[in-house]
Design a protein around this motif. Structure first.
Motif, short mmCIF file in Angstrom:
data_model
loop_
_atom_site.label_atom_id
_atom_site.label_comp_id
_atom_site.label_asym_id
_atom_site.label_seq_id
_atom_site.Cartn_x
_atom_site.Cartn_y
_atom_site.Cartn_z
N UNK A 1 0.85 -1.19 0.00
CA UNK A 1 0.00 0.00 0.00
C UNK A 1 0.89 1.24 0.00
N UNK A 2 0.92 1.92 -1.14
CA UNK A 2 1.75 3.11 -1.25
C UNK A 2 1.27 4.22 -0.33
N UNK A 3 -0.05 4.28 -0.11
CA UNK A 3 -0.59 5.33 0.76
C UNK A 3 -0.11 5.15 2.20
N UNK A 4 0.05 3.90 2.63
CA UNK A 4 0.55 3.65 3.98
C UNK A 4 1.97 4.17 4.15
N UNK A 5 2.80 3.91 3.15
CA UNK A 5 4.18 4.40 3.20
C UNK A 5 4.20 5.92 3.14
N UNK A 6 3.37 6.49 2.29
CA UNK A 6 3.32 7.94 2.18
C UNK A 6 2.84 8.57 3.49
N UNK A 7 1.95 7.91 4.19
CA UNK A 7 1.45 8.43 5.45
C UNK A 7 2.49 8.44 6.55
N UNK A 8 3.50 7.59 6.43
CA UNK A 8 4.56 7.53 7.45
C UNK A 8 5.64 8.57 7.22
N UNK A 9 5.58 9.28 6.10
CA UNK A 9 6.62 10.25 5.75
C UNK A 9 6.23 11.64 6.23
N UNK A 10 7.11 12.27 6.96
CA UNK A 10 6.87 13.61 7.50
C UNK A 10 7.56 14.62 6.59
N UNK A 11 6.77 15.33 5.81
CA UNK A 11 7.31 16.31 4.87
C UNK A 11 7.56 17.63 5.62
N UNK A 12 8.80 18.10 5.59
CA UNK A 12 9.16 19.34 6.29
C UNK A 12 9.40 20.49 5.33
N UNK A 13 9.58 20.20 4.06
CA UNK A 13 9.86 21.24 3.08
C UNK A 13 9.67 20.64 1.69
N UNK A 14 9.83 21.45 0.70
CA UNK A 14 9.81 20.96 -0.68
C UNK A 14 10.72 21.83 -1.52
N UNK A 15 11.18 21.26 -2.63
CA UNK A 15 12.00 22.00 -3.57
C UNK A 15 11.65 21.52 -4.97
N UNK A 16 12.44 21.89 -5.95
CA UNK A 16 12.13 21.53 -7.34
C UNK A 16 12.17 20.03 -7.56
N UNK A 17 12.89 19.29 -6.70
CA UNK A 17 12.98 17.83 -6.84
C UNK A 17 11.80 17.11 -6.23
N UNK A 18 11.07 17.76 -5.33
CA UNK A 18 9.95 17.11 -4.67
C UNK A 18 9.95 17.36 -3.17
#
Length: 388
Positions: A215-232
Motif C-alpha cells: 500500500x503506497x498510501x501507507x508508506x506515504x502516510x509515514x513520511x513527515x514532509x518538512x519542506x519541498x524544492x524543485x525535486x519534490x
C-alpha cells in the motif's frame, strides 16, 4: 610526397615534452605551470574556480531575479557562432590536454606512499575525485574529433566541422561556453526524467513480487514532509523509504533487480552518453549484469561524494561555497533538477536538501541497499511531487 600535418599536430609536436614528476616532487608538482587552470600546489590539485567563475558565489533565493545575478547572466549568454567555435577549438584541445596531465599527476600522487593531501588526509580529496570522474566521462564525448584532428593531416579538420555541428555529442566542456554546458545539462536531465514514471512502476512491481500487495498510501502516510524544492518533498525522516529497500523487498541490491528494472534505472541515471536515444537503445544489447555493475559504480561514487560533501559541511551553508559547475554536475549525477528554468539558487537548495536527507542514513546500513535507494530516490520524490 610528404603530407603536411594539421595546424594542431604541428603545435603539439613542437611543444616541449613534459617529463614525469619524481615521487619527491609529487606533493608540490601539481602547479599552474602545467595547465590553463591556476592550481595552487599548497591548496589543491584542482582549483575552486573554474570556467563558471568563483566558488564563493552566494546562494540565490527563489524570489531573487535571475537577471541581476552575474552567475546567472554568464550561464544564460547567447551561444557563440559556428565560426567562433571553430576558432576556439585549438584552445579547447589545449585545455583538454592540460586536464589529462593533471589527471595523471593526481594518479601519480595517489599512488605515492606517505603523501599528505591539502585536506590533511591520505585519501584523494573530493574535488580531485570529482575532477577525475568528470574528465573520464567527458573523454567519451570528445575522443573521436580530437584524435582525428590531431592525427590526420589536413583532412582531420573535417572532424572539427563534425564536432561543431553536433557539440552535444562530440564536445566536452573544454570546447563549450558556460551557457552551452548549462543548456546541455538541462537537456540531459529532461531526457532522463522521462524514465522516472517507468522506474516507479518497476519499483512497485519488484517489491510487490516479493512482499505481495504494498500500500503506497501507507508508506506515504509515514513520511513527515518538512519542506519541498524543485525535486519534490523533503522528508524529516527517510527511514520509511529506506525500509522499502530491505533484504526482503527485492530492491536491496541493484544486481538482483529484474532485467527491465535494471535497464530503466540505467536510462534514468548518469550512465548514458549523447546521443541519448541511441545509447538508450544500445543498452538493450548489453548484458544486464554488466549494466547493473556500471550503475552500481555510479551509485557508489554518489555515496562517497555525499559523505565528503557532508564532511565539508556544505549542507549547513546551502552549498554556497560550491562553484556553479560543481552544483550542476552534482545535481545531474544524482538525478536532481538541472533544467534551465531553475536558478542556481534553486539547484543549490535541491542539493542541500538531498544531503540533509542522505545524512540520516545510518553508518551500519547495508552498502548495496543504500546504493539502490539512492538510484531510486529522485524518481520517488518526483512521483510524490506529481501526486501531491
Amino acid at each position: 610526397m610528404l603530407r603536411q600535418p594539421s595546424l594542431l599536430a604541428r603545435r603539439v609536436l613542437t611543444r616541449p615534452l613534459v617529463r614525469p614528476a619524481s615521487r619527491q616532487q609529487l606533493p608540490t608538482i601539481i602547479s599552474a605551470e602545467h595547465g590553463v587552470r591556476a592550481i595552487d600546489p599548497v591548496v589543491s590539485v584542482v582549483p575552486q574556480t573554474h570556467f563558471f567563475g568563483s566558488a564563493t558565489a552566494q546562494t540565490v533565493s527563489r524570489n531573487e531575479s535571475k537577471s541581476n545575478d552575474p552567475e546567472e547572466e554568464l550561464l544564460r549568454q547567447p551561444f557563440p557562432s559556428y565560426f567562433d567555435q571553430i576558432k576556439m577549438f585549438p584552445v579547447g584541445v589545449k585545455k583538454l590536454w592540460n586536464d589529462i596531465k593533471t589527471y595523471r599527476y593526481i594518479q601519480d600522487a595517489s599512488s605515492t606512499k606517505n603523501i599528505v593531501w591539502p585536506n590533511g588526509g591520505a585519501q584523494v580529496p573530493r574535488r580531485q575525485r570529482a575532477f577525475q570522474r568528470k574528465l573520464l566521462k567527458e573523454l567519451l564525448n570528445v575522443a573521436v574529433p580530437v584524435v582525428g584532428y590531431v592525427v590526420i593531416p589536413v583532412a582531420g579538420n573535417a572532424f572539427v566541422v563534425l564536432a561543431i555541428a553536433f557539440p552535444k555529442v562530440f564536445l566536452s566542456w573544454h570546447f563549450l561556453t558556460p551557457s552551452q554546458s548549462r543548456s546541455f545539462a538541462s537537456d540531459e536531465y529532461w531526457f532522463r526524467i522521462t524514465y522516472y514514471r517507468d522506474l516507479i512502476d518497476c519499483l512497485w512491481s519488484t517489491i510487490s513480487a516479493e512482499r505481495g500487495n504494498v500500500n503506497a498510501e501507507t508508506i506515504r502516510g509515514r513520511l513527515d514532509v518538512v519542506d519541498d524544492d524543485a525535486a519534490g518533498p523533503v522528508y524529516k525522516d527517510i527511514s520509511p523509504l529506506l525500509d522499502m529497500f530491505a533484504s526482503d523487498s527485492g530492491l536491496s541490491d541493484l544486481h538482483s533487480l529484474p532485467d527491465y528494472h535494471v535497464l530503466t534505472v540505467a536510462r534514468s541515471s548518469d550512465l548514458l552518453r549523447p546521443p541519448f536515444a541511441v545509447s538508450s537503445f544500445l543498452l538493450n544489447f548489453i548484458p544486464s549484469s554488466l549494466t547493473a555493475a556500471q550503475v552500481d559504480k555510479i551509485a557508489e561514487s554518489i555515496v562517497e561524494d555525499d559523505e565528503l560533501l557532508i564532511l565539508e559541511g556544505h549542507e549547513c551553508n546551502g552549498c554556497a561555497s560550491l562553484t556553479a559547475e560543481e552544483v550542476i554536475d552534482a545535481c545531474l549525477v544524482r538525478g536532481l533538477p538541472s533544467e534551465m528554468a531553475l536558478s542556481m539558487g534553486e539547484m543549490r537548495q535541491c542539493l542541500t536538501n538531498h544531503l540533509r536527507m542522505t545524512r540520516q542514513i545510518p553508518p551500519e546500513a547495508d552498502k548495496a541497499q543504500v546504493r539502490s535507494f539512492l538510484m531510486h530516490l529522485p524518481a520517488i520524490r518526483e512521483s510524490m511531487k506529481r501526486e501531491a
